[in-house]
Enzyme design. Structure first.
Site, short mmCIF file in Angstrom:
data_model
loop_
_atom_site.label_atom_id
_atom_site.label_comp_id
_atom_site.label_asym_id
_atom_site.label_seq_id
_atom_site.Cartn_x
_atom_site.Cartn_y
_atom_site.Cartn_z
N ARG A 246 0.85 -1.18 0.00
CA ARG A 246 0.00 0.00 0.00
C ARG A 246 0.89 1.24 0.00
O ARG A 246 1.94 1.26 0.64
CB ARG A 246 -0.94 0.03 1.21
CG ARG A 246 -2.12 -0.94 1.12
CD ARG A 246 -3.09 -0.55 0.01
NE ARG A 246 -4.28 -1.38 -0.03
CZ ARG A 246 -4.40 -2.50 -0.73
NH1 ARG A 246 -3.37 -2.96 -1.43
NH2 ARG A 246 -5.54 -3.18 -0.72
N GLU A 275 -3.73 7.55 -4.52
CA GLU A 275 -3.92 6.84 -5.79
C GLU A 275 -5.16 7.39 -6.50
O GLU A 275 -6.20 7.53 -5.86
CB GLU A 275 -4.10 5.34 -5.56
CG GLU A 275 -2.82 4.65 -5.19
CD GLU A 275 -2.96 3.13 -5.14
OE1 GLU A 275 -4.06 2.61 -5.43
OE2 GLU A 275 -1.97 2.46 -4.81
N HIS A 294 -1.22 0.06 -9.65
CA HIS A 294 -1.84 -0.85 -8.68
C HIS A 294 -2.51 -2.01 -9.43
O HIS A 294 -3.65 -2.39 -9.12
CB HIS A 294 -2.85 -0.12 -7.80
CG HIS A 294 -3.11 -0.83 -6.50
ND1 HIS A 294 -3.52 -0.18 -5.37
CD2 HIS A 294 -3.01 -2.14 -6.14
CE1 HIS A 294 -3.67 -1.03 -4.38
NE2 HIS A 294 -3.38 -2.24 -4.81
#
Length: 349
Positions: A246, A275, A294
Site C-alpha cells: 500500500r 492513488e 496498482h
C-alpha cells in the site's frame, strides 16, 4: 427471506455496463437458484458504499470502493464484506465486527500473482530494463550502452518487510536466483523461515543489508510511513525499494528525495499515496523508478483466483459456515453473526 442476496461493487462494470473484469466468473452465483445478485454503486463524491443502498443485502463483494461505519445498513441483515483482494484498509473492520459483519479477504488468489509482480520488478530494476528500452528508442548507436550496466543477482540480498502469505511466496519463487534471503516480521513462523532459508532480522537490518527491499505488510496506523527518511538513509546507494503493498507504507516525499539524490539506486512501485498520483507528482518525472497502476499482478489467472475465493466465502456464509480468510476471526464468536449463520443454515442448507 426467499433469496440470499449478493451485492457486487458497481466498479465491477464499466461506464457501459460491460464487465470490467471478465475473468471474474459469476456462474456459480447464477447457477444457485437461491441466490440473487446485482450491482450497487458507491457514493459518486466519496466512493463510499452507502448503508441505504445495502438494505436487504446478505453479502457484499467489494472492489475498490470504501466501506465505512456509515456503510452499515440499519436492517442488520448484511453478514459479510468480501474484499476483491487482500487489502482491507478500505473497510472499517472494527465497525463491521461490532455489528456482526465478517470481513473476508482472498490470500489464495493473490499469493502467486503478487509474488510474480515483485519478481518482475526485481528483474526489470536489476537489468535497468526501462532505461535500455528508452536508449534503443532514442538512439541508433549501441556503443553508448556502456553506462547502463545492470546488476547480477547471485549473492545479492533479497530483503522483505513481512513473511506472511505473499512474502513467503516471493522467497519460494526466487529460490533459483541464488540470492541471500532476510526478512523482518514480528509474527513470522520460524519453521517457515527456516524451510525457505530466510534469516529473520530486525527491521533496520532489512534496510541496511537488502539489495532489493520489498514491502509485504498490511497498511495500518502502525505501518503508516514505516519507510521514512531515516530508514531510506539506511539503504545502500546500490539498493532498490519495491512496494506492492500500500502506498501509505512509504513516505512518498522522502522517497522522491532519496531517488533524486541517488541515495538509493531506484524503486519499483505498484502503489501510491494518494492513488492515482496527482499529475504534478514528482515520481512521474524520475527515470530511476518503474511505476504500475496498482495492477501489476492483474492477470486473467489473478482475477479468476480472487473471484473464486470470494465466491467460496459467499457460499460458505450462505450455508451457515464460518469461511476461511476472515480479517478478524473474533467475529465468529459474535452472537449477532452466529444468529445470522443459523438463519442461513435453516433456510439454505
Amino acid at each position: 427471506m426467499s433469496k440470499f442476496r449478493v451485492a457486487l461493487s458497481g466498479h465491477f462494470r464499466d461506464s457501459k455496463g460491460v464487465p470490467a473484469l471478465p475473468d471474474f466468473d459469476l456462474r456459480p452465483l447464477e447457477a444457485d437458484s437461491d441466490i440473487e445478485y446485482f450491482f450497487i454503486d458507491g457514493d459518486a463524491d466519496t466512493n463510499t458504499m452507502t448503508g441505504a443502498s445495502l438494505e436487504g443485502v446478505d453479502a457484499l463483494i467489494l472492489l475498490d470502493e470504501l466501506f465505512s461505519r456509515d456503510s452499515i445498513p440499519s436492517d442488520g441483515r448484511l453478514s459479510i464484506v468480501a474484499r476483491f483482494g487482500v487489502g482491507f484498509d478500505s473497510v472499517d473492520v472494527t465497525a463491521c465486527t461490532a455489528n456482526g459483519i465478517a470481513v473476508g479477504i482472498t490470500p489464495d488468489g493473490v499469493r502467486r500473482p503478487v509474488a510474480v509482480s515483485v519478481l518482475t520488478f526485481i528483474l526489470a530494476l536489476a537489468g535497468r530494463l526501462l532505461e535500455k528500452d528508452a536508449l534503443v528508442r532514442s538512439h541508433h548507436d549501441f556503443s553508448i550502452r556502456g553506462p547502463y550496466m545492470g546488476q547480477g543477482l547471485v549473492g545479492k540480498t533479497l530483503a522483505s518487510v513481512g513473511l506472511g502469505n505473499i512474502g513467503a511466496e516471493i522467497f519460494r519463487l526466487c529460490q533459483p536466483l541464488d540470492m541471500n534471503f532476510i526478512a523482518h516480521d514480528p509474527w513470522a513462523d520460524s519453521a517457515v523461515a527456516a524451510d525457505l532459508g530466510v534469516e529473520l532480522v530486525d527491521l533496520d537490518a532489512v534496510f541496511q543489508q537488502g539489495d532489493f527491499v520489498t514491502l509485504n505488510t498490511p497498511y495500518s496506523p502502525q505501518t503508516h510511513h514505516l519507510v521514512n527518511s531515516e530508514r531510506l538513509a539506511l539503504m545502500k546507494p546500490s539498493a532498490y525499494l519495491i512496494n506492492t503493498s500500500r502506498g501509505g507504507v512509504v513516505d512518498q516525499t522522502a522517497l522522491v528525495e532519496s531517488l533524486k539524490r541517488g541515495a538509493i539506486a531506484g524503486a519499483g512501485l505498484d502503489v501510491f499515496d494518494p492513488e492515482p498520483p496527482q499529475p504534478n507528482e514528482p515520481l512521474l518525472e524520475l527515470d530511476n523508478v518503474i511505476l504500475a497502476p496498482h495492477a501489476l499482478c492483474f492477470t486473467e489467472q489473478c482475477v479468476a483466483g480472487i473471484g473464486a475465493n470470494d465466491i467460496r466465502i459467499i457460499l460458505s456464509i450462505k450455508q451457515g459456515e464460518v469461511p476461511d480468510g476472515l480479517v478478524d476471526s473474533a467475529v465468529a464468536e459474535s452472537l449477532i453473526f452466529r444468529d445470522k449463520l443459523e438463519i442461513y443454515r435453516e433456510l439454505f442448507s
